[in-house]
Design an enzyme around this catalytic site. Structure first.
Site, PDB file in Angstrom:
ATOM      1  N   ASN A   1     -10.079   0.402   2.257  1.00  0.00           N
ATOM      2  CA  ASN A   1      -8.638   0.415   1.955  1.00  0.00           C
ATOM      3  C   ASN A   1      -8.451  -0.003   0.493  1.00  0.00           C
ATOM      4  O   ASN A   1      -8.654  -1.163   0.145  1.00  0.00           O
ATOM      5  CB  ASN A   1      -7.938  -0.560   2.907  1.00  0.00           C
ATOM      6  CG  ASN A   1      -6.459  -0.688   2.638  1.00  0.00           C
ATOM      7  OD1 ASN A   1      -5.943  -0.196   1.634  1.00  0.00           O
ATOM      8  ND2 ASN A   1      -5.765  -1.371   3.533  1.00  0.00           N
TER       9      ASN A   1
ATOM     10  N   HIS B   1      -2.487   7.018   4.004  1.00  0.00           N
ATOM     11  CA  HIS B   1      -3.114   5.806   3.468  1.00  0.00           C
ATOM     12  C   HIS B   1      -4.414   5.554   4.238  1.00  0.00           C
ATOM     13  O   HIS B   1      -4.437   5.595   5.472  1.00  0.00           O
ATOM     14  CB  HIS B   1      -2.132   4.638   3.635  1.00  0.00           C
ATOM     15  CG  HIS B   1      -2.703   3.311   3.276  1.00  0.00           C
ATOM     16  ND1 HIS B   1      -3.514   3.120   2.171  1.00  0.00           N
ATOM     17  CD2 HIS B   1      -2.599   2.088   3.872  1.00  0.00           C
ATOM     18  CE1 HIS B   1      -3.864   1.842   2.109  1.00  0.00           C
ATOM     19  NE2 HIS B   1      -3.321   1.198   3.128  1.00  0.00           N
TER      20      HIS B   1
ATOM     21  N   CYS C   1       0.823  -1.224   0.000  1.00  0.00           N
ATOM     22  CA  CYS C   1       0.000   0.000   0.000  1.00  0.00           C
ATOM     23  C   CYS C   1       0.851   1.265   0.000  1.00  0.00           C
ATOM     24  O   CYS C   1       0.313   2.360  -0.135  1.00  0.00           O
ATOM     25  CB  CYS C   1      -0.934   0.001   1.204  1.00  0.00           C
ATOM     26  SG  CYS C   1      -2.034  -1.420   1.230  1.00  0.00           S
TER      27      CYS C   1
HETATM   28  O1  UT7 Z   1      -3.077  -1.547   3.901  1.00  0.00           O
HETATM   29  C1  UT7 Z   1      -2.905  -2.722   4.640  1.00  0.00           C
HETATM   30  C2  UT7 Z   1      -2.824  -2.468   6.031  1.00  0.00           C
HETATM   31  N1  UT7 Z   1      -3.776  -3.166   6.860  1.00  0.00           N
HETATM   32  C3  UT7 Z   1      -4.306  -2.524   7.889  1.00  0.00           C
HETATM   33  O2  UT7 Z   1      -4.125  -1.338   8.042  1.00  0.00           O
HETATM   34  C4  UT7 Z   1      -5.069  -3.276   8.909  1.00  0.00           C
HETATM   35  C5  UT7 Z   1      -4.583  -2.927  10.285  1.00  0.00           C
HETATM   36  N2  UT7 Z   1      -5.387  -3.567  11.314  1.00  0.00           N
HETATM   37  C6  UT7 Z   1      -6.642  -3.135  11.601  1.00  0.00           C
HETATM   38  O3  UT7 Z   1      -7.133  -2.186  11.009  1.00  0.00           O
HETATM   39  C7  UT7 Z   1      -7.365  -3.834  12.697  1.00  0.00           C
HETATM   40  O4  UT7 Z   1      -6.500  -4.722  13.366  1.00  0.00           O
HETATM   41  C8  UT7 Z   1      -8.622  -4.637  12.203  1.00  0.00           C
HETATM   42  C9  UT7 Z   1      -9.693  -3.661  11.760  1.00  0.00           C
HETATM   43  C10 UT7 Z   1      -8.231  -5.526  11.037  1.00  0.00           C
HETATM   44  C11 UT7 Z   1      -9.195  -5.488  13.320  1.00  0.00           C
HETATM   45  O5  UT7 Z   1      -9.526  -4.678  14.444  1.00  0.00           O
HETATM   46  P1  UT7 Z   1      -9.049  -5.085  15.913  1.00  0.00           P
HETATM   47  O6  UT7 Z   1      -9.591  -4.087  16.828  1.00  0.00           O
HETATM   48  O7  UT7 Z   1      -7.544  -5.226  15.851  1.00  0.00           O
HETATM   49  O8  UT7 Z   1      -9.775  -6.466  16.127  1.00  0.00           O
HETATM   50  P2  UT7 Z   1      -9.163  -7.926  16.363  1.00  0.00           P
HETATM   51  O9  UT7 Z   1      -8.533  -8.448  15.118  1.00  0.00           O
HETATM   52  O10 UT7 Z   1      -8.330  -7.923  17.585  1.00  0.00           O
HETATM   53  O11 UT7 Z   1     -10.465  -8.743  16.652  1.00  0.00           O
HETATM   54  C12 UT7 Z   1     -11.302  -8.464  17.777  1.00  0.00           C
HETATM   55  C13 UT7 Z   1     -12.516  -9.370  17.731  1.00  0.00           C
HETATM   56  C14 UT7 Z   1     -12.169 -10.843  17.532  1.00  0.00           C
HETATM   57  O12 UT7 Z   1     -13.093 -11.604  18.291  1.00  0.00           O
HETATM   58  P3  UT7 Z   1     -12.676 -12.225  19.725  1.00  0.00           P
HETATM   59  O13 UT7 Z   1     -11.481 -13.100  19.434  1.00  0.00           O
HETATM   60  O14 UT7 Z   1     -12.328 -11.040  20.571  1.00  0.00           O
HETATM   61  O15 UT7 Z   1     -13.903 -12.942  20.123  1.00  0.00           O
HETATM   62  C15 UT7 Z   1     -12.423 -11.072  16.074  1.00  0.00           C
HETATM   63  O16 UT7 Z   1     -12.773 -12.411  15.785  1.00  0.00           O
HETATM   64  O17 UT7 Z   1     -13.347  -9.020  16.624  1.00  0.00           O
HETATM   65  C16 UT7 Z   1     -13.608 -10.183  15.840  1.00  0.00           C
HETATM   66  N3  UT7 Z   1     -13.757  -9.753  14.465  1.00  0.00           N
HETATM   67  C17 UT7 Z   1     -14.935  -9.371  13.929  1.00  0.00           C
HETATM   68  N4  UT7 Z   1     -16.168  -9.279  14.460  1.00  0.00           N
HETATM   69  C18 UT7 Z   1     -17.143  -8.816  13.666  1.00  0.00           C
HETATM   70  C19 UT7 Z   1     -12.790  -9.660  13.497  1.00  0.00           C
HETATM   71  N5  UT7 Z   1     -13.337  -9.201  12.365  1.00  0.00           N
HETATM   72  C20 UT7 Z   1     -14.647  -9.017  12.598  1.00  0.00           C
HETATM   73  C21 UT7 Z   1     -15.724  -8.547  11.824  1.00  0.00           C
HETATM   74  N6  UT7 Z   1     -16.948  -8.465  12.392  1.00  0.00           N
HETATM   75  N7  UT7 Z   1     -15.586  -8.170  10.540  1.00  0.00           N
END
Ligand code: UT7
Length: 334
Positions: free
Chosen positions: A286, A256, A116
């Protein structure tokens, strides 16, 4: 290093496909909700292509829009650089497909892959060619069709991405205008955090790679998030220092557009007021290599940038990579 000539943006354009996928649409495909997606990412909807539409299709439209805005013809372009991780095919390059379709008969062309961060990398490479006197007019494109590599059963990634293209035309100008300082970097040890494993020379496409879903994007979101918040601020400060400027000189910050929370955290670290930060992730998600030129085009057309303004563009992404550049804006106000 004292430069004898500068390089700046004289035209800008973008292309976003018409089909919109809302958070509610996604909640019918995977176990997610509008509330979760908005709270964790700020994204409300994204645009994705219809089947059969490829990176070069969006890149051609964005490029023609940029040429029109620059008021020059395609035959005046000396070089095309296209940042992408989702070309139409491994080869030929998107830049060559665009070169043919827009009629840039005098242009050299190559693609650049830096996740990206690719468009900001490409901007600095293009600007270097112009500053060196090698070329006068360079078309710098960013395009990605991430929807083609999104695992629509993986809720942790499929809610994040969209498709788009953006492009600028660079031209020679005074050394104190246009693209000023920059900061590029990489940390390959983080490559495993964001990858598309198969389809390359290591794991060519096979029944096994398809069955194991290895042709889709995989990401360790939390780790990428931590890296992003840290690097957006650090790279921006270094690029400003390389330009003899500081954060107090910034008129518009165009990062970004991966996640509004990441942008807000970086903004706080840089001590910038919200009105100096451009965000459109809520409408597009994104869009990888396209995200920054798409945002810059929208900011320009909304009258958010005027001649003399100091604009910081900064990206991070797969590799891991990062890239920041400071631009003293020269295009006339809209
Ligand atoms: O250009 C490429 C660069 N990529 C990025 O910039 C991505 C960077 N990362 C992020 O933006 C964030 O880490 C995410 C948006 C991808 C995820 O947010 P988070 O606050 O880090 O959530 P997490 O991955 O720690 O997940 C928290 C919870 C999990 O459930 P449990 O284990 O706490 O029960 C996930 O399974 O949220 C759950 N989860 C969802 N729930 C509903 C993950 N994705 C989803 C979803 N809907 N789409």
């Amino acid at each position: 290093m004292t430069e004898i000539r500068g390089a700046g943006i004289i035209g800008i354009g973008s292309c976003s496909p018409p089909k919109v996928l809302t958070n509610d649409d996604l909640s019918k495909i995977v176990d997610t909700s509008d509330e979760w997606i908005v709270t964790r990412t700020g994204i409300k909807e994204r645009h994705i292509v219809e089947e059969g539409v490829a990176a070069s299709d969006l890149a051609v439209i964005a490029s023609n829009n940029a040429l029109k805005s620059a008021q020059i013809s395609a035959s005046q372009i000396d070089l095309i650089i296209c940042a992408t991780v989702t070309g139409d095919m491994p080869f030929p390059s998107v830049s060559c497909l665009v070169q043919d379709r827009i009629g840039a008969v005098n242009a050299a062309a190559f693609d650049l892959q830096a996740g990206c961060s690719g468009w900001v990398y490409s901007l600095t490479v293009g600007a270097s060619f112009v500053k060196s006197g090698m070329y006068d007019k360079v078309l710098v494109i960013g395009v990605d069709i991430l929807s083609a590599f999104t695992d629509w059963t993986d809720r942790s990634t499929c809610v994040l991405f969209g498709d788009a293209a953006g492009a600028v035309v660079l031209s020679a100008m005074n050394p104190d205008e246009g693209v000023l300082g920059m900061n590029l970097g990489s940390d390959g040890s983080g490559g495993k955090l964001l990858k598309l494993e198969a389809g390359g020379s290591l794991k060519p496409a096979s029944l096994e790679t398809v069955q194991n879903r290895l042709h889709y994007i995989k990401m360790e979101g939390r780790e990428v998030y931590k890296f992003a918040v840290k690097i957006l601020g650090e790279a921006s400060v270094k690029a400003l220092e390389a330009s003899g400027l500081s954060t107090s000189d910034v008129d518009l910050f165009v990062p970004h557009q991966a996640n509004v929370r990441i942008i807000d955290a970086a903004r706080t670290r840089l001590n910038l007021p919200p009105e100096k930060v451009f965000i459109n992730a809520h409408s597009y998600g994104n869009t990888s290599s396209a995200s920054i030129p798409l945002a810059l085009d929208e900011a320009y057309n909304q009258g958010k940038v005027k001649p003399g303004d100091i604009v910081v563009v900064v990206g991070f992404g797969a590799g891991l990579t990062w890239a920041a550049s400071v631009i003293k804006w020269t295009m006339p106000a809209i």
